[in-house]
Design an enzyme around this catalytic site. Structure first.
Site, short mmCIF file in Angstrom:
data_model
loop_
_atom_site.label_atom_id
_atom_site.label_comp_id
_atom_site.label_asym_id
_atom_site.label_seq_id
_atom_site.Cartn_x
_atom_site.Cartn_y
_atom_site.Cartn_z
CG HIS A 27 5.40 5.58 5.89
ND1 HIS A 27 4.92 6.73 5.33
CD2 HIS A 27 6.33 5.10 5.03
CE1 HIS A 27 5.54 6.94 4.18
NE2 HIS A 27 6.39 5.96 3.97
CG HIS A 47 9.03 11.30 0.03
ND1 HIS A 47 10.34 11.66 -0.09
CD2 HIS A 47 9.05 10.12 0.69
CE1 HIS A 47 11.11 10.74 0.45
NE2 HIS A 47 10.35 9.79 0.93
CG ASN A 82 1.25 6.62 0.36
OD1 ASN A 82 1.23 7.83 0.56
ND2 ASN A 82 2.02 5.82 1.04
#
Length: 743
Positions: free
Chosen positions: A50, A96, A533
């Site tokens: 992450h 998320h 991301n």
């Protein structure tokens, strides 16, 4: 009960922190001793997927990230792109996923909060949000609960904070049953000469903690987001953060006010791994050490340990390096906004990350090895086999074309998303020009009479699974096409790459091929990736999600008065298709939803045609010749025509006489690089002559008017019937009426 800092380091504890034995050995070699418990937590947070991108970094470097308008590419909190007149747009998309599955409302809400913070940390005021959501199959027992929680969470945070949600996606597939995706996008506007970065500069300067107090929520959140799910999922609930949009609104105003004073040297929001990640990133980027004194950190719970404070993911917090002489002025601003302001450390010249708690040094680590020199893997990967070709003549035609079209527009994945976006404030700030439901959301740039920005988010996971390379290209092309369909010039994109376990060569292969496809499309379309991301380990009990590389893009409209919409056609307008006749039924929604088959290759994306056709469509719109425009994507020409008719309330009479091929392929084929334009009758010939001159394939399809969609003798559907079918699926599903409305 707090955790003491002296806790024996066992193989179980190491594994529980997501560190592999070879990674732990690397830690021992690096520091020459056993780490403390706090240090183990810090390494675990900084070296997981992450935060470190250790499995993906090698491939992300291959993406195009520069361009004439790019001010800041990947590596900062968000990307920054020039939009002329001294203004820039700051934007990013982030996932998320894991928190939203465990605790849908808070998981989604804090996803929105986190991405908004990434944008205003750079000095930009947020002006638009989008979200791309993927859920399991509609009849899975958890799906309705997850949809309800996530949509409420996204709306609850965005609406309270005061940013309009202008677009997004919602899709259902059984492959997301145990692992939903919540990809949140935000964009803001700043002055090009007033962008704030996270790189600390100068020794002995105060490191300041700003915002809300630190609690135990989210401890271990980044580590959770780097692991697969299994049956113990309920135990992970404490690792989900809790958000407060009103505190965040105050934080936004306080930060922007402070930034005007010249006090800010560097700023970083506290997201994944909280204080650890923000402090390490600021120091490592600036080649400086950081000393933190945890006794000065504002806390809202008693007896918090160093480990808990360092890894808490409490929301609405920032870390900043300040000009020392502006300390009092800065403090006054934050106190005025009701926020905490505490000097919790200083920058040093020794490249060490040192943490002191209750007089004891609980961590002393080399800062570069935690940050930009974290481990990097070149994981083994293999290409997936491609499905066999599927010529249209091997695909059954529908017995009833009208029924087939109704089934598509009323299906779980093609039906109206009104139930979702009506829970979002789409109009707040008063600048929204195009709302969800069209090709792209469009927002006016405040202070300019004609300038606007267009936003779209796209990916077709079934294509990516069938062919990761073509699927990666297609995600970029469709995003670029949706922005183009408003008349905007696509400027740049952000990517949110959601995949399964990278330790499996076939999953890593999907990732590598998709990134190669994304890179090729971005280069061909001059559409650089400026932020993004990666979310890996999206698997539950060994079942991976569909590979989902979401692409969100931004485009510029110099004059929004000439913008095109999907539903603005006038009676008597001519309907023109730009692009080739439909022929490709492999991986189409017609195949999936009408014939219950998932066969065939993904459509190939001809990037030269994509650019040529898109540039032509944009010129028609900017010359004020198009009354409406819509790109052709899932569902093919038939669904695009139905969507235009439903949006405008005007019928269409379509004649496929000029087209070559089988009717079901012409109507439901998902070939790329295609648009439907409506133009006034008196300019139709002119537009067609120009298309011919530009080498752009086109077909004259018919005329706008009446109250039904009529296609030759194949389809006659009143608009009201189309609308009723299109609008009813989502409310029926959420209220539990009938298993699937359209079947």
């Amino acid at each position: 009960m707090t955790i003491p800092n002296t806790i024996p380091i066992t193989p179980e504890l190491i594994a529980g922190h997501g560190l592999k034995p070879d990674e732990y050995q690397r830690i021992l070699d690096l520091i020459g001793r056993e780490p403390t418990f706090t240090e183990l937590g810090i390494f675990s947070a900084m070296w997981n997927e992450h935060c470190s991108y250790k499995s993906s970094k090698k491939w992300l470097r291959t993406l195009p990230t520069k361009g004439p308008r790019v001010i800041q590419g990947p590596g900062e909190n968000a990307g920054v792109v020039d939009i002329d007149d001294g203004d820039c747009v700051v934007f990013k998309m982030e996932s998320h996923n894991h928190p939203s599955y465990i605790e849908p409302y808070q998981g989604a809400a804090t996803g929105v909060g986190g991405i908004l913070r990434d944008v205003f940390t750079m000095g930009a005021r947020p002006i638009a949000a989008m979200n791309a959501l993927r859920f399991g199959e509609p009849d899975h027992p958890k799906t309705r609960h997850l949809v309800s929680g996530v949509v409420s969470g996204v709306g609850g945070y965005g609406n309270s904070f005061g940013v309009p949600t202008v677009g997004g996606e919602v899709e259902f597939d059984a492959r997301y049953n145990g692992n939903i995706l919540v990809n949140a996008f935000a964009a803001g506007i700043a002055k090009s000469n007033a962008i704030f970065l996270s790189e600390a500069k100068g020794v002995g300067l105060p490191v300041v903690y700003l915002g809300a107090k630190t609690g135990r929520d989210g401890v271990g959140g980044a580590t959770m987001a780097s692991a697969e799910f299994d049956e113990s999922i309920e135990e992970k609930r404490p690792t989900v953060q809790v958000g407060d949009p009103f505190t965040e609104k105050c934080l936004l105003e306080a930060c922007l006010e402070l930034m005007q004073t010249g006090a800010v040297i560097a700023i970083q929001d506290m997201g994944a791994a909280g204080l650890t990640c923000s402090a390490v990133e600021m120091g490592a980027k600036g080649d400086l050490g950081i000393l933190l004194e945890l006794d000065k950190v504002p806390v809202r719970e008693e007896r918090m340990t160093a480990y808990e404070m360092m890894l808490s993911e409490s929301q609405e917090r920032m870390l900043m390096v300040l000009q020392p002489e502006k300390e009092e002025q800065a403090k006054a601003i934050f106190v005025k906004w009701g926020l905490d302001f505490a000097i919790v450390g200083k920058t040093t010249d020794d490249l060490r990350f040192r943490v002191v708690h209750q007089g004891e040094e609980v961590a002393n680590l080399p800062i570069k090895d935690l940050g930009d020199q974290a481990p990097e893997y070149d994981r083994p990967w293999r290409e997936s086999g491609k499905p066999a070709p599927l010529p249209a003549n091997l695909v059954a035609a529908p017995k009833n074309y009208g029924q087939a079209l109704l089934q598509l527009v009323g299906s779980a994945n093609q039906s109206s998303r009104r139930w979702v976006y009506e829970q979002y404030d789409t109009l707040i700030q008063g600048n929204s020009l195009q709302l969800p439901g069209g090709d792209a959301g469009v927002v006016r740039v405040d202070g300019h009479k004609s300038k606007a920005l267009a936003f779209s988010s796209d990916v077709t996971p079934r294509y990516v699974e069938a062919d990761p390379f073509e699927g990666g290209k297609q995600a970029v092309a469709e995003c670029w096409r949706n922005i183009t369909a408003t008349g905007a010039e696509p400027l740049a994109a952000t990517d949110n790459l959601n995949f399964g376990n990278p330790e499996k060569p076939e999953i890593m292969g999907q990732f590598v091929q998709a990134v190669k496809g994304i890179g090729e499309a971005c280069r061909a379309l001059d559409f650089p990736i400026v932020s993004g991301n990666v979310s890996l380990y999206n698997e539950t009990n060994g079942v991976a999600i569909l590979p989902t590389p979401t692409i969100a893009g931004v485009g510029l409209l110099p004059d929004w008065s000439k913008m095109a919409r999907i539903g603005s056609a006038n009676d008597g307008d001519k309907v023109i298709m730009i692009g080739l006749d439909g022929s490709h039924l492999g991986q189409s929604v017609y195949l999936r939803d009408v014939l219950d088959s998932r066969e065939g290759p993904a459509p190939e994306v001809d990037l030269f045609a994509e650019r040529r056709n898109g540039d032509f469509v944009r010129s028609v719109i900017r010359n004020d010749q198009a009354t409406a425009c819509h790109d052709i994507s899932s569902g093919g020409l038939a669904v695009a025509l139905a969507e235009m008719a439903m949006a405008s309330g005007k019928g269409l009479t379509i004649d496929l006489g000029e087209c070559k091929g089988a009717p079901h392929a012409l109507l439901f084929g998902e070939d790329q690089a295609r648009y439907v334009l409506t133009v006034p009758a008196d300019v139709a010939d002119f537009v067609c002559v120009n298309a011919e001159g530009a080498g752009v394939p086109f077909r004259r399809l018919g005329t706008v008017g009446g109250d039904a969609l009529v296609v030759d003798d194949l389809i006659t559907l009143p608009i009201q019937q189309l609308r009723d079918t299109h609008e009813s699926w989502f409310p029926d599903f959420m209220e539990g009426r009938g298993e699937l409305a359209a079947e």
